[in-house]
Design an enzyme around this catalytic site. Sequence first.
Site, short mmCIF file in Angstrom:
data_model
loop_
_atom_site.label_atom_id
_atom_site.label_comp_id
_atom_site.label_asym_id
_atom_site.label_seq_id
_atom_site.Cartn_x
_atom_site.Cartn_y
_atom_site.Cartn_z
N PHE A 1 13.76 4.81 11.17
CA PHE A 1 12.40 4.36 10.92
C PHE A 1 11.54 5.55 10.49
CE2 PHE A 1 8.28 2.59 11.23
CZ PHE A 1 8.48 1.26 10.90
N VAL A 2 11.18 5.56 9.21
CA VAL A 2 10.45 6.71 8.67
C VAL A 2 8.99 6.37 8.38
CG1 VAL A 2 12.40 7.99 7.73
CG2 VAL A 2 11.36 6.19 6.35
N LYS B 1 0.82 -1.20 0.00
CA LYS B 1 0.00 0.00 0.00
C LYS B 1 0.87 1.27 0.00
CE LYS B 1 -3.17 -2.25 3.23
NZ LYS B 1 -3.68 -2.20 4.62
N GLY B 2 2.10 1.13 0.46
CA GLY B 2 2.91 2.32 0.75
C GLY B 2 3.14 3.26 -0.42
N LYS C 1 17.23 2.97 1.18
CA LYS C 1 18.07 2.81 2.38
C LYS C 1 19.15 1.79 2.05
CE LYS C 1 14.99 3.24 6.39
NZ LYS C 1 14.33 2.42 7.43
N ARG D 1 0.31 6.89 7.37
CA ARG D 1 0.45 6.96 5.91
C ARG D 1 -0.01 8.31 5.37
NH1 ARG D 1 1.49 1.66 3.99
NH2 ARG D 1 0.43 -0.01 5.09
N ASP E 1 4.11 3.54 6.60
CA ASP E 1 3.36 3.31 7.85
C ASP E 1 4.23 2.73 8.96
OD1 ASP E 1 3.69 0.66 6.68
OD2 ASP E 1 2.20 -0.02 8.15
N ASP F 1 14.50 -1.42 1.11
CA ASP F 1 15.18 -1.71 2.36
C ASP F 1 16.18 -2.83 2.08
OD1 ASP F 1 15.46 -1.68 5.13
OD2 ASP F 1 13.33 -1.45 5.45
N GLU G 1 7.78 2.09 -6.03
CA GLU G 1 7.85 1.73 -4.61
C GLU G 1 8.03 2.98 -3.75
OE1 GLU G 1 7.24 -0.42 -2.64
OE2 GLU G 1 7.98 -2.41 -3.10
N ASP G 2 7.60 2.90 -2.52
CA ASP G 2 7.85 3.99 -1.58
C ASP G 2 9.25 3.89 -1.00
OD1 ASP G 2 7.05 1.65 -0.35
OD2 ASP G 2 6.01 2.63 1.30
C1 PRP Z 1 7.59 -2.03 2.19
C2 PRP Z 1 7.85 -1.25 0.92
C3 PRP Z 1 8.38 -2.29 -0.02
C4 PRP Z 1 9.13 -3.22 0.91
C5 PRP Z 1 10.58 -2.86 0.84
O1 PRP Z 1 6.33 -2.60 2.09
O2 PRP Z 1 6.69 -0.65 0.43
O3 PRP Z 1 7.34 -2.98 -0.69
O4 PRP Z 1 8.62 -3.01 2.21
O5 PRP Z 1 11.35 -3.70 1.66
P1 PRP Z 1 12.48 -4.67 1.13
O6 PRP Z 1 13.38 -3.87 0.25
O7 PRP Z 1 13.14 -5.11 2.41
O8 PRP Z 1 11.84 -5.82 0.42
P2 PRP Z 1 5.54 -3.23 3.32
O9 PRP Z 1 5.73 -4.72 3.31
O10 PRP Z 1 5.89 -2.50 4.56
O11 PRP Z 1 4.00 -3.01 2.92
P3 PRP Z 1 3.15 -1.66 2.74
O12 PRP Z 1 3.68 -0.99 1.50
O13 PRP Z 1 1.76 -2.17 2.57
O14 PRP Z 1 3.32 -0.82 3.97
#
Ligand code: PRP
Length: 195
Positions: free
Chosen positions: A158-159, A48-49, A137, A171, A165, A109, A105-106
Amino acid sequence: MWRDLKQDVERILLTEEQIKERVAQLAARIDEDYHNAEGKLVLLCILKGSVVFMADLMKAMRLPVDIDFMKVSSYGTGTRSSGSVQILLDLHRTDLADCNIIIVEDIIDSGRTLSHLSDYLKLKGVRSVRTCTLLDKPERREVIFTPDYIGFTIPDEFVVGYGLDYNEAYRELPFVGVLRPSVYAKELVEERDEK
Ligand code: PRP
């Protein structure tokens, strides 16, 4: 119940204005890169991000785009990562061979989500795949992965906000801010005790 979410933010990392300016730059670069491309341009929002970023990005672009959505799960609740990527909502298009997909993507990580999704879409036979993330990151990377378009490279903090979220909250904040550790301190203690 009304609650001021901003009080849980320790400091603002990226203001609304900074984000707007950078999104416009990314949009212009994508327009430039794809204006002669054959096939359809599809912005693929990873729920969703990425919803907030994707909405602003598509409005800032001049090229016509299709939009689509996928949902994957790579995390448990809170700050923890399970490390595995599971597709919860898939693409259901019949024109993939004609699609130049930009995965939006938002945040990146570990890199696992985008790395997995890029490979997955290539296997499905899309015309091309690139990746665009608002935040990167690099310190957290667990697999080798470099996105094609990056909004901001940020430290390992942690942002929340602008789509991001903590346990589904924050969000809607229009900026990206660093969450006060006291908000997730309980979870960190539980995590430590489990080890
Ligand atoms: C977050 C973000 C990416 C993923 C990145 O999503 O939106 O999809 O994590 O992490 P990675 O590089 O370690 O794979 P999240 O699972 O938190 O879901 P959301 O977007 O619904 O909050």
